[in-house]
Design a protein around this motif. Structure first.
Motif, PDB file in Angstrom:
ATOM      1  N   GLU A  23       0.833  -1.204   0.000  1.00 26.72           N
ATOM      2  CA  GLU A  23       0.000   0.000   0.000  1.00 26.72           C
ATOM      3  C   GLU A  23       0.868   1.254   0.000  1.00 26.72           C
ATOM      4  O   GLU A  23       0.590   2.223  -0.722  1.00 26.72           O
ATOM      5  CB  GLU A  23      -0.938   0.004   1.217  1.00 26.72           C
ATOM      6  N   LEU A  24       1.924   1.246   0.808  1.00 30.35           N
ATOM      7  CA  LEU A  24       2.846   2.384   0.836  1.00 30.35           C
ATOM      8  C   LEU A  24       3.545   2.533  -0.512  1.00 30.35           C
ATOM      9  O   LEU A  24       3.759   3.651  -0.998  1.00 30.35           O
ATOM     10  CB  LEU A  24       3.883   2.196   1.942  1.00 30.35           C
ATOM     11  N   LEU A  25       3.906   1.414  -1.120  1.00 34.30           N
ATOM     12  CA  LEU A  25       4.559   1.457  -2.427  1.00 34.30           C
ATOM     13  C   LEU A  25       3.669   2.149  -3.453  1.00 34.30           C
ATOM     14  O   LEU A  25       4.140   2.975  -4.247  1.00 34.30           O
ATOM     15  CB  LEU A  25       4.895   0.037  -2.888  1.00 34.30           C
ATOM     16  N   MET A  26       2.375   1.831  -3.461  1.00 33.00           N
ATOM     17  CA  MET A  26       1.450   2.458  -4.410  1.00 33.00           C
ATOM     18  C   MET A  26       1.404   3.970  -4.220  1.00 33.00           C
ATOM     19  O   MET A  26       1.392   4.743  -5.181  1.00 33.00           O
ATOM     20  CB  MET A  26       0.043   1.870  -4.240  1.00 33.00           C
ATOM     21  N   SER A  49       9.052  -9.715  -2.084  1.00 31.26           N
ATOM     22  CA  SER A  49       7.893  -9.513  -1.204  1.00 31.26           C
ATOM     23  C   SER A  49       6.961 -10.716  -1.231  1.00 31.26           C
ATOM     24  O   SER A  49       6.812 -11.395  -2.252  1.00 31.26           O
ATOM     25  CB  SER A  49       7.121  -8.267  -1.630  1.00 31.26           C
ATOM     26  N   THR A  50       6.313 -10.963  -0.091  1.00 36.18           N
ATOM     27  CA  THR A  50       5.398 -12.106   0.027  1.00 36.18           C
ATOM     28  C   THR A  50       3.964 -11.662   0.344  1.00 36.18           C
ATOM     29  O   THR A  50       3.123 -12.487   0.699  1.00 36.18           O
ATOM     30  CB  THR A  50       5.882 -13.053   1.139  1.00 36.18           C
ATOM     31  N   ASP A  51       3.706 -10.346   0.233  1.00 33.14           N
ATOM     32  CA  ASP A  51       2.399  -9.813   0.620  1.00 33.14           C
ATOM     33  C   ASP A  51       1.490  -9.514  -0.578  1.00 33.14           C
ATOM     34  O   ASP A  51       0.475  -8.820  -0.429  1.00 33.14           O
ATOM     35  CB  ASP A  51       2.575  -8.532   1.447  1.00 33.14           C
ATOM     36  N   GLY A  52       1.832 -10.030  -1.749  1.00 34.06           N
ATOM     37  CA  GLY A  52       1.025  -9.763  -2.930  1.00 34.06           C
ATOM     38  C   GLY A  52       1.458  -8.519  -3.697  1.00 34.06           C
ATOM     39  O   GLY A  52       0.696  -8.020  -4.532  1.00 34.06           O
ATOM     40  N   THR A  53       2.658  -8.044  -3.440  1.00 34.68           N
ATOM     41  CA  THR A  53       3.158  -6.850  -4.144  1.00 34.68           C
ATOM     42  C   THR A  53       3.171  -7.036  -5.665  1.00 34.68           C
ATOM     43  O   THR A  53       2.686  -6.167  -6.398  1.00 34.68           O
ATOM     44  CB  THR A  53       4.563  -6.470  -3.636  1.00 34.68           C
ATOM     45  N   ALA A 121       8.291   6.450   1.448  1.00 33.31           N
ATOM     46  CA  ALA A 121       8.523   7.852   1.110  1.00 33.31           C
ATOM     47  C   ALA A 121       7.455   8.325   0.131  1.00 33.31           C
ATOM     48  O   ALA A 121       6.909   7.540  -0.643  1.00 33.31           O
ATOM     49  CB  ALA A 121       9.902   8.018   0.483  1.00 33.31           C
ATOM     50  N   GLU A 122       7.168   9.616   0.180  1.00 34.58           N
ATOM     51  CA  GLU A 122       6.202  10.205  -0.747  1.00 34.58           C
ATOM     52  C   GLU A 122       6.657  11.622  -1.093  1.00 34.58           C
ATOM     53  O   GLU A 122       6.408  12.560  -0.325  1.00 34.58           O
ATOM     54  CB  GLU A 122       4.807  10.221  -0.135  1.00 34.58           C
ATOM     55  N   PRO A 123       7.335  11.795  -2.213  1.00 38.46           N
ATOM     56  CA  PRO A 123       7.756  13.140  -2.599  1.00 38.46           C
ATOM     57  C   PRO A 123       6.560  14.017  -2.932  1.00 38.46           C
ATOM     58  O   PRO A 123       5.549  13.529  -3.458  1.00 38.46           O
ATOM     59  CB  PRO A 123       8.641  12.906  -3.819  1.00 38.46           C
ATOM     60  N   LEU A 124       6.659  15.315  -2.613  1.00 39.30           N
ATOM     61  CA  LEU A 124       5.630  16.252  -3.028  1.00 39.30           C
ATOM     62  C   LEU A 124       5.696  16.421  -4.543  1.00 39.30           C
ATOM     63  O   LEU A 124       6.709  16.090  -5.169  1.00 39.30           O
ATOM     64  CB  LEU A 124       5.810  17.591  -2.330  1.00 39.30           C
TER      65      LEU A 124
END
Length: 341
Positions: A23-26, A49-53, A121-124
């Protein structure tokens, strides 16, 4: 500052390292697609990843297959095409291994600047636009100002080398942020952009570090050849998920952060890598004083926990001794903590 035409001609790639935080990756990827100064490429380095990424990346149009590959997406600001390269590693190589792989691939593909960040991370939307004008000769890296979700600057993630004691970094201050740009020694890998010419000279991040202090070690090499500039107006949001793995225990009036046993293996790399760095940069007598003091404090913290004390003690001693000897067996911490004896 670099001219507008020169900035427009630069080819910039982002490298995002992810592990089990889809979710954070998205959110990170969407922020990269919104940049007012479009990127030319985004490298997604998935540490097995093992969470369905992979499934989510495929469903959202970021990868042609679950095994990885390359496709194009459009920048949401001006519809320019961006290459999306999804690399799924066969095993978890840690943040250090992920950044090593991403930087290596983007460098070999010839991008002028490579922008590094974790998946939290989330750049503006104008982060890259405000960063690039400072890309000039003699500048090896540019750093965004890292802020928490409430907008507070994370001062400790940017700063100046300090080898007089074990703190390693003297953080920037609020006063420093009043400048248009600031020459610093250290920036974490969340929001640092490295030039092609710098990588040509200093090489790639050390994958053997696995986690922790790989960014610090890399900055020591960058600073030997050029400048690292912090641009306070260029912001990157950091959600800092790692802190959620800690609990606080109160002994009398003292609050002590304790890592639950299931997450303790992650601490090994930080202890080992920090010892290695300090041994190679501090004066001998200061290093040995730090080494003995830190072992005692670390052992004391484990005794306070009261859970599997014998294994915790052996674990701590192994981390410090391996750092001292320069041994980098990244499978070792789980063997110590979880294998039957």
């Amino acid at each position: 500052m670099t001219s507008r035409d020169a900035v427009d001609d630069l080819r910039v790639a982002a490298v995002v390292v992810t592990y089990n935080r889809k979710e954070l990756l998205m959110e990170c990827l969407e922020a990269l697609l919104r940049q007012t100064r479009p990127l030319q490429a985004i490298y997604i380095i998935d540490n097995a990843s093992t969470d369905g990424t992979p499934e989510l990346l495929h469903r959202e149009g970021y990868t042609p297959s679950l095994e990885g590959g390359t496709l194009t997406r459009k920048n949401l600001h001006n519809q320019e095409e961006i290459r999306i390269i999804h690399i799924r590693l066969p095993e978890n190589t840690g943040g250090a291994g992920g950044f090593h792989e991403g930087v290596k691939r983007a460098y070999h593909d010839g991008y002028d600047w490579i922008w590094l960040m974790d998946d939290d991370a989330e750049p503006l939307k104008d982060s890259l636009e405000k960063l690039l004008p400072y890309a000039s000769d003699g500048v090896f890296a540019l750093a965004n100002l890292k802020i928490a979700p409430d907008g507070t600057p994370q001062y400790g993630h940017r700063g100046f080398f300090n080898f007089k004691n074990s703190t390693l970094v003297i953080p920037i201050t609020q006063k420093d942020l009043k400048k248009d740009y600031l020459e610093i020694d250290h920036s974490s890998f969340v929001g640092i952009m490295i030039s092609y010419q710098a990588i040509k000279i200093v090489g790639f991040p050390k994958k053997k570090f696995f986690l922790h202090f790989d960014d610090f070690e890399y900055c020591t090499r960058l600073r030997m050849g050029g400048k690292i500039l912090l641009v306070p107006s260029s912001l990157i949001l950091h959600k800092d998920q790692a802190r959620k793995n800690r609990v606080i225990k109160k002994i009398l009036w003292i609050k002590i952060p304790i890592t639950p046993y299931k997450n303790l293996w992650l601490n090994y790399y930080g202890m080992r890598n920090k010892v290695w760095i300090l041994k190679n940069n501090m004066t001998k007598w200061k290093f040995y004083l730090y080494f003995l003091r830190s072992i005692l404090l670390s052992l004391g913290a484990q005794l306070v926990n009261g859970e599997k004390i014998t294994r915790r003690i052996f674990f701590i001693l192994s981390a410090y001794i391996d750092g001292f000897n320069g041994e980098f067996d990244n499978e070792k911490p789980k063997k110590i903590l979880y294998e039957k004896v």
